[in-house]
Motif scaffolding. Structure first.
Motif, PDB file in Angstrom:
ATOM      1  N   ALA A   1      -4.132  -2.750 -12.823  1.00  0.00           N
ATOM      2  CA  ALA A   1      -5.443  -2.740 -12.170  1.00  0.00           C
ATOM      3  C   ALA A   1      -5.360  -2.065 -10.805  1.00  0.00           C
ATOM      4  N   VAL A   2      -4.290  -2.337 -10.060  1.00  0.00           N
ATOM      5  CA  VAL A   2      -4.112  -1.708  -8.747  1.00  0.00           C
ATOM      6  C   VAL A   2      -3.943  -0.199  -8.900  1.00  0.00           C
ATOM      7  N   LEU A   3      -3.140   0.212  -9.898  1.00  0.00           N
ATOM      8  CA  LEU A   3      -2.959   1.651 -10.131  1.00  0.00           C
ATOM      9  C   LEU A   3      -4.282   2.319 -10.489  1.00  0.00           C
ATOM     10  N   SER A   4      -5.085   1.647 -11.329  1.00  0.00           N
ATOM     11  CA  SER A   4      -6.388   2.197 -11.697  1.00  0.00           C
ATOM     12  C   SER A   4      -7.308   2.312 -10.484  1.00  0.00           C
ATOM     13  N   LYS A   5      -7.272   1.298  -9.624  1.00  0.00           N
ATOM     14  CA  LYS A   5      -8.105   1.337  -8.418  1.00  0.00           C
ATOM     15  C   LYS A   5      -7.669   2.475  -7.493  1.00  0.00           C
ATOM     16  N   ARG A   6      -6.359   2.651  -7.356  1.00  0.00           N
ATOM     17  CA  ARG A   6      -5.867   3.732  -6.498  1.00  0.00           C
ATOM     18  C   ARG A   6      -6.272   5.084  -7.063  1.00  0.00           C
TER      19      ARG A   6
ATOM     20  N   HIS B   1       0.816  -1.216   0.000  1.00  0.00           N
ATOM     21  CA  HIS B   1       0.000   0.000   0.000  1.00  0.00           C
ATOM     22  C   HIS B   1       0.852   1.269   0.000  1.00  0.00           C
ATOM     23  N   ASP B   2       2.104   1.149  -0.457  1.00  0.00           N
ATOM     24  CA  ASP B   2       2.951   2.338  -0.474  1.00  0.00           C
ATOM     25  C   ASP B   2       2.804   3.135  -1.766  1.00  0.00           C
ATOM     26  N   GLY B   3       2.010   2.605  -2.713  1.00  0.00           N
ATOM     27  CA  GLY B   3       1.756   3.348  -3.948  1.00  0.00           C
ATOM     28  C   GLY B   3       2.931   3.389  -4.906  1.00  0.00           C
ATOM     29  N   GLN B   4       3.913   2.500  -4.722  1.00  0.00           N
ATOM     30  CA  GLN B   4       5.098   2.520  -5.570  1.00  0.00           C
ATOM     31  C   GLN B   4       4.774   2.002  -6.971  1.00  0.00           C
ATOM     32  N   ASP B   5       5.283   2.688  -8.000  1.00  0.00           N
ATOM     33  CA  ASP B   5       5.058   2.283  -9.388  1.00  0.00           C
ATOM     34  C   ASP B   5       6.197   1.351  -9.811  1.00  0.00           C
ATOM     35  N   VAL B   6       5.860   0.099 -10.117  1.00  0.00           N
ATOM     36  CA  VAL B   6       6.873  -0.897 -10.477  1.00  0.00           C
ATOM     37  C   VAL B   6       6.758  -1.288 -11.948  1.00  0.00           C
ATOM     38  N   THR B   7       6.095  -0.463 -12.762  1.00  0.00           N
ATOM     39  CA  THR B   7       5.903  -0.794 -14.170  1.00  0.00           C
ATOM     40  C   THR B   7       7.238  -0.975 -14.879  1.00  0.00           C
TER      41      THR B   7
ATOM     42  N   THR C   1       3.491 -11.195 -17.149  1.00  0.00           N
ATOM     43  CA  THR C   1       2.364 -10.526 -17.813  1.00  0.00           C
ATOM     44  C   THR C   1       1.198 -10.340 -16.837  1.00  0.00           C
ATOM     45  N   ASN C   2       0.920 -11.367 -16.034  1.00  0.00           N
ATOM     46  CA  ASN C   2      -0.162 -11.269 -15.040  1.00  0.00           C
ATOM     47  C   ASN C   2       0.167 -10.234 -13.966  1.00  0.00           C
ATOM     48  N   VAL C   3       1.447 -10.177 -13.581  1.00  0.00           N
ATOM     49  CA  VAL C   3       1.858  -9.174 -12.593  1.00  0.00           C
ATOM     50  C   VAL C   3       1.641  -7.772 -13.144  1.00  0.00           C
ATOM     51  N   LEU C   4       2.004  -7.586 -14.422  1.00  0.00           N
ATOM     52  CA  LEU C   4       1.804  -6.271 -15.041  1.00  0.00           C
ATOM     53  C   LEU C   4       0.325  -5.924 -15.096  1.00  0.00           C
ATOM     54  N   THR C   5      -0.519  -6.883 -15.482  1.00  0.00           N
ATOM     55  CA  THR C   5      -1.964  -6.647 -15.527  1.00  0.00           C
ATOM     56  C   THR C   5      -2.510  -6.287 -14.146  1.00  0.00           C
ATOM     57  N   ALA C   6      -2.065  -7.042 -13.133  1.00  0.00           N
ATOM     58  CA  ALA C   6      -2.513  -6.762 -11.763  1.00  0.00           C
ATOM     59  C   ALA C   6      -2.035  -5.386 -11.301  1.00  0.00           C
ATOM     60  N   HIS C   7      -0.800  -5.041 -11.669  1.00  0.00           N
ATOM     61  CA  HIS C   7      -0.255  -3.751 -11.262  1.00  0.00           C
ATOM     62  C   HIS C   7      -1.052  -2.600 -11.879  1.00  0.00           C
TER      63      HIS C   7
END
Length: 322
Positions: free
Chosen positions: A252-257, A174-180, A244-250
């Motif tokens: 989605a998390v960014l969009s939710k935030r 929940h630190d909001g870090q961008d790992v793209t 690829t799934n990690v990127l998709t989840a990431h």
């Protein structure tokens, strides 16, 4: 340069007396003897001397001298030429590829290494500790080289999996870090690793078929290496899909935030709209306005503002917007 040159007879090492030509003559005089020459980034003139003494094909010599070849197997009659990619995995995620060229012929083996990765030293130690295997001929060295490299691939596949798991944990913190960028970097390195390990499968398939006389004796051993590489190849496929799934989840998390941030901003804007509206009305400075002459007008206005804001805050808090 030549880093090691030895004569093996009956599976035991003997130091070479004289030049390579004399060592080859001594090796071919016995069925259980051969020479093993180890080279590291050989210069053209250095390889020319070795190739003349051993009768190597000029096209294979050119490939071994300058490197930058894909994994492949070429049969030049009495001589077999195999190119294999070595790989090392460094932190942060980075795949460094090297090359090993192996010449196998009657009475000799030449290994030419390009790059910093050096799996040949443990191969030589392992082979010398097993004289029974080493006594079976030069193709045993090819088996040892391929087996060692495929084992190193397995270690890299495990390290990549550990990094993927670490990325997953970072995505759901929940630190909001961008790992793209880190995800794309790891995906790129996996693809580069695939360019080294995947083309080795056809090479092993050709060795397993038993069509190459020099390697028929170790067909079962090559099959074992092939099975190992197939499992690693499946792992890498799974790793690529996981990234690829990690990127998709990431994403989605960014969009939710972002949606959560928009809702919070909207909620606070709605709360602040009430006192802004009331203060705006009473700031119009008309002479005849209700409550202007009341002694309780000012605290009543403030109380109304506070009560409306508190009511809206509780509503938004209950709905999850705050």
């Amino acid at each position: 340069m030549i880093v090691d040159c030895a004569l093996y007879r009956g599976g035991f090492r003997q130091e070479v007396d004289g030049d390579i030509r004399e060592a080859l003559k001594a090796a071919t005089a016995h069925d259980d003897a051969f020479i093993w020459i180890g080279l590291h980034e050989p210069a053209p003139e250095e390889f020319e001397t070795v190739s003349k003494d051993l009768g190597l094909h000029p096209l294979a010599v050119a490939d071994a001298t300058y490197g930058h070849q894909r994994p492949k197997l070429e049969d030049y009659g009495d001589t077999l030429f195999v190119v294999v990619k070595t790989a090392t995995y460094t932190k942060p995620a980075e795949i460094i590829l090297g090359e090993i060229m192996v010449f196998v012929g009657p009475g000799f083996v030449i290994t030419a290494r390009h790059g910093d990765a050096n799996p040949l030293a443990p191969v030589r130690r392992r082979m010398e500790s097993d004289p029974t295997l080493l006594a079976t001929g030069p193709s045993a060295v090819l088996y040892g080289v391929l087996d060692e490299i495929v084992d190193s691939y397995d270690v890299i596949a495990h390290d990549i999996e550990s990094d993927i798991i670490a990325l997953e944990r970072r995505v759901f913190t929940h630190d909001g870090q961008d790992v793209t960028e880190d995800v794309y970097t790891l995906k790129r390195e996996i693809l580069e690793f695939r360019t080294g390990e995947d083309p080795l499968l056809p090479v092993l398939q050709e060795l397993v078929k038993g069509r190459i006389p020099l390697c028929v004796r170790h067909k079962e051993r090559f099959r074992d290496v092939q099975d190992h590489l197939l499992r690693i190849d499946q792992k890498i496929d799974a790793h690529s899909e996981m990234v690829t799934n990690v990127l998709t989840a990431h994403l989605a998390v960014l969009s939710k935030r972002q949606n959560d941030d928009v809702r919070k901003i909207s909620a606070w804007a709605a709360i602040l709209a009430i006192p802004t509206m009331i203060a705006g009305v009473y700031g119009m400075n008309f002479e005849h306005m209700p409550e202007l002459g009341w002694a309780t007008g000012y605290p009543l206005a403030l109380g109304t503002m506070g009560s409306a804001c508190l009511l809206l805050y509780r509503k938004f808090k209950k709905s999850g917007w705050l």
